[in-house]
Write a protein that holds these residues in place. Structure first.
Motif, PDB file in Angstrom:
ATOM      1  N   LEU A 104      36.949  15.031 125.601  1.00 45.21           N
ATOM      2  CA  LEU A 104      35.664  15.673 125.310  1.00 45.21           C
ATOM      3  C   LEU A 104      35.546  15.993 123.819  1.00 45.21           C
ATOM      4  N   GLU A 105      36.631  16.467 123.243  1.00 46.61           N
ATOM      5  CA  GLU A 105      36.627  16.764 121.804  1.00 46.61           C
ATOM      6  C   GLU A 105      36.453  15.479 120.984  1.00 46.61           C
ATOM      7  N   ASN A 106      37.120  14.405 121.403  1.00 48.75           N
ATOM      8  CA  ASN A 106      37.030  13.142 120.663  1.00 48.75           C
ATOM      9  C   ASN A 106      35.651  12.493 120.765  1.00 48.75           C
ATOM     10  N   LEU A 107      34.995  12.660 121.906  1.00 47.70           N
ATOM     11  CA  LEU A 107      33.707  11.997 122.109  1.00 47.70           C
ATOM     12  C   LEU A 107      32.505  12.928 121.893  1.00 47.70           C
ATOM     13  N   ALA A 108      32.762  14.165 121.501  1.00 47.97           N
ATOM     14  CA  ALA A 108      31.670  15.124 121.312  1.00 47.97           C
ATOM     15  C   ALA A 108      30.648  14.626 120.291  1.00 47.97           C
TER      16      ALA A 108
END
Length: 156
Positions: free
Chosen positions: A102-106
């Protein structure tokens, strides 16, 4: 065993109690409707799912793989790097999606991926706070619908 090319997807759907060895065999086939049907079986083993990650590039198959109840975090991590935005959307739509993904694709280049991240209950509050300031109405709406949104962010 009869040729898999002669078995329809409808026939395969009836094999919900298929042994894991049969599902492993089915997943190794390259016939997309057959593989798709095997993926819809919740008993498809992790080893077969992992094989699909390495052997298929069909975005429909990979999207269904991301939604499979046995998809491990390693499978989701592998799928999160896929060039297809539809596959990445399927990954971040999963409630079991790891925070790391989620952090990488935010801040993915595709707004629909960001929107799915904003709606995911595992998305960390700092990301939700950033999304709450987005100029995009769909992203702000997704943030507002997130069940883990802090009251402070909601009031912004």
């Amino acid at each position: 065993m009869q040729s898999l090319h002669r078995i329809s997807a409808g026939d395969l759907q009836r094999f919900l109690d298929a042994p894991s060895e049969a599902l492993e065999y089915i997943v190794r086939q390259s016939v997309v409707p057959v593989v798709y049907t095997a993926l819809r079986n919740p008993n498809t083993p992790v080893s077969a799912l992992e094989r699909l990650l390495d052997s298929h590039n069909d975005e429909t198959i990979l999207g269904v793989l991301a939604k499979h109840p046995n998809a491990t975090s390693n499978i989701l991590i592998g799928l999160s790097a896929n060039e297809s935005a539809k596959v990445r959307q399927a990954v971040v739509s999963q409630e079991q999606c790891p925070v790391e993904i989620l952090e990488n694709l935010a801040f993915d280049s595709v707004l629909e991926v960001q929107q799915k991240v904003a709606a995911n209950p595992n998305t960390p509050n700092p990301i939700l706070e950033t999304f709450a300031q987005s100029e995009n109405t769909a992203i702000r709406t997704a943030v507002a619908s997130n069940p883990n949104l802090s009251q402070t962010t909601l009031e912004q």
